[in-house]
Design an enzyme around this catalytic site. Structure first.
Site, mmCIF file in Angstrom:
data_model
loop_
_atom_site.group_PDB
_atom_site.id
_atom_site.type_symbol
_atom_site.label_atom_id
_atom_site.label_comp_id
_atom_site.label_asym_id
_atom_site.label_seq_id
_atom_site.Cartn_x
_atom_site.Cartn_y
_atom_site.Cartn_z
ATOM 1 N N ASP A 160 0.836 -1.194 0.000
ATOM 2 C CA ASP A 160 0.000 0.000 0.000
ATOM 3 C C ASP A 160 0.880 1.257 0.000
ATOM 4 O O ASP A 160 1.551 1.550 0.986
ATOM 5 C CB ASP A 160 -0.890 0.025 1.252
ATOM 6 C CG ASP A 160 -1.804 1.236 1.279
ATOM 7 O OD1 ASP A 160 -2.916 1.145 0.721
ATOM 8 O OD2 ASP A 160 -1.407 2.285 1.833
ATOM 9 N N TYR A 206 3.270 9.767 -0.559
ATOM 10 C CA TYR A 206 4.349 9.128 0.218
ATOM 11 C C TYR A 206 5.708 9.320 -0.468
ATOM 12 O O TYR A 206 6.747 9.082 0.114
ATOM 13 C CB TYR A 206 4.098 7.625 0.432
ATOM 14 C CG TYR A 206 2.815 7.251 1.137
ATOM 15 C CD1 TYR A 206 2.033 8.211 1.784
ATOM 16 C CD2 TYR A 206 2.375 5.932 1.169
ATOM 17 C CE1 TYR A 206 0.842 7.857 2.420
ATOM 18 C CE2 TYR A 206 1.193 5.578 1.802
ATOM 19 C CZ TYR A 206 0.421 6.541 2.419
ATOM 20 O OH TYR A 206 -0.749 6.180 3.037
ATOM 21 N N HIS A 212 -7.475 9.700 -1.823
ATOM 22 C CA HIS A 212 -6.788 9.690 -0.523
ATOM 23 C C HIS A 212 -7.621 10.331 0.601
ATOM 24 O O HIS A 212 -7.652 9.819 1.718
ATOM 25 C CB HIS A 212 -5.433 10.390 -0.652
ATOM 26 C CG HIS A 212 -4.398 9.858 0.273
ATOM 27 N ND1 HIS A 212 -3.073 9.711 -0.061
ATOM 28 C CD2 HIS A 212 -4.496 9.419 1.558
ATOM 29 C CE1 HIS A 212 -2.409 9.216 0.969
ATOM 30 N NE2 HIS A 212 -3.250 9.034 1.965
#
Ligand SMILES: NC(=O)c1ccc[n+]([C@@H]2O[C@H](COP(=O)([O-])OP(=O)(O)OC[C@H]3O[C@@H](n4cnc5c(N)ncnc54)[C@H](OP(=O)(O)O)[C@@H]3O)[C@@H](O)[C@H]2O)c1
Length: 275
Positions: A48, A53, A111
């Site tokens: 994931d 990120y 998100h």
């Protein structure tokens, strides 16, 4: 779930592994490559990540280095808030796949429920799904009212809602709503972002089974049919977190864990975020 390889069937028939590795806060390059390779070596079949990120390139590099076949790993990534909207989501998707070095993403998620944007974003997700670029689409951080609003007028129902979920935030009403709607629930921060690793009651329960508090929390997820994605950068933790398929929590222990809920969040509330 009886093993790391077991899957959960999503509402479009796709089989998604019930247990994976999260890589939030894991540095791109060496660190994320080490984490993902350790997980794949340990038998994990799901990773994931997310555009925000900033480690999709390292995740892709680890996949290639591992020699594991692309079809044997389930990759989730997410469109970031600043990229929400129709054209911008399509563009963000291309950037993510390029970084990952893959053509098709297994699960693409919104998100956060960015106000005024997520419906347009969803239209782009539906296009990516219809074009065969993603095998399933879903959301993160959606409360019941966000889901109801999104589904009004949507052609495709979200397959997954990835939400903060751990013993101190058990999310029972949202879980029940998702199950009723056929939306799979995926727990993020299943260890309370590390904050519950030494929780006294969870450690006490673990002792009975020769397990750690982390293993108790993760077993509690799989016993409740919740997909879970603990993060670690340490190979020993990655291996031990997955060592949960040789015991079952008693109903009594599950009941005790269920009493821990205090609606406590380690992350932001989806009704009140400023990013
Ligand atoms: N959609 C969203 O908005 C959202 C938000 C947050 C997270 N997520 C996803 O969910 C994943 C997991 O959540 P998270 O990263 O917040 O945290 P988490 O998995 O709840 O906890 C991770 C922390 O626990 C430590 N840890 C892990 N296993 C351990 C063990 N066996 N013993 C001791 N310490 C251990 C890790 O440190 P070590 O590295 O030292 O092991 C790390 O500090 C993320 O990585 C991300 O993929 C999604």
């Amino acid at each position: 779930m009886h093993s790391l390889k077991d899957t959960v069937q999503l509402n479009n028939g796709l089989e998604m592994p019930g247990f994976g590795l999260g890589v939030w806060k894991v540095k791109d390059g060496e660190e994320v490559i080490h984490s993902v390779r350790s997980a794949l070596n340990a038998g994990y079949t799901m990773i994931d990540t997310a555009a925000i990120y900033r480690n999709e390139a390292g995740v892709g590099e680890a996949l290639r280095q591992s020699g594991v076949k692309r079809e044997d790993v389930f990759i989730t990534t997410k469109v970031w808030n600043a990229d929400q909207g129709y054209d911008t989501t399509l563009k963000a998707f291309e950037t993510s796949t390029k970084k990952l070095g893959i053509e098709t993403v297994d699960l693409y998620l919104i998100h956060w429920p960015t106000a005024g944007k997520y419906k347009e974003t969803w239209r782009a997700m539906e296009k990516l799904y219809k074009d065969g670029r993603v095998r399933a689409i879903g959301v993160c951080n959606f409360h019941i009212h966000h889901l109801k609003d999104l589904m009004e007028g949507a052609e495709i129902k979200p397959a997954v809602n990835q939400i903060e979920l751990h013993p101190l935030l058990s999310q029972v009403p949202l879980r029940n709503y998702c199950y009723k709607e056929g939306i799979a629930v995926e727990a993020y921060s299943p260890l309370g972002s590390g904050g519950l690793i030494n929780h006294p009651l969870l450690s006490e329960i673990g002792k009975k089974y020769g397990k750690t508090a982390a293993q108790v929390m993760l077993r509690w997820d799989v016993d409740s049919e919740i997909i879970t994605i603990p993060r670690s950068t340490k190979e020993a933790h990655i291996i031990s977190n997955a060592d949960i398929f040789d015991f079952e929590l008693s109903l009594e222990d599950i009941d005790q864990i269920d009493t821990l809920n205090e609606d406590k969040r380690f992350g932001a509330d989806p009704d009140n975020f400023n990013f």
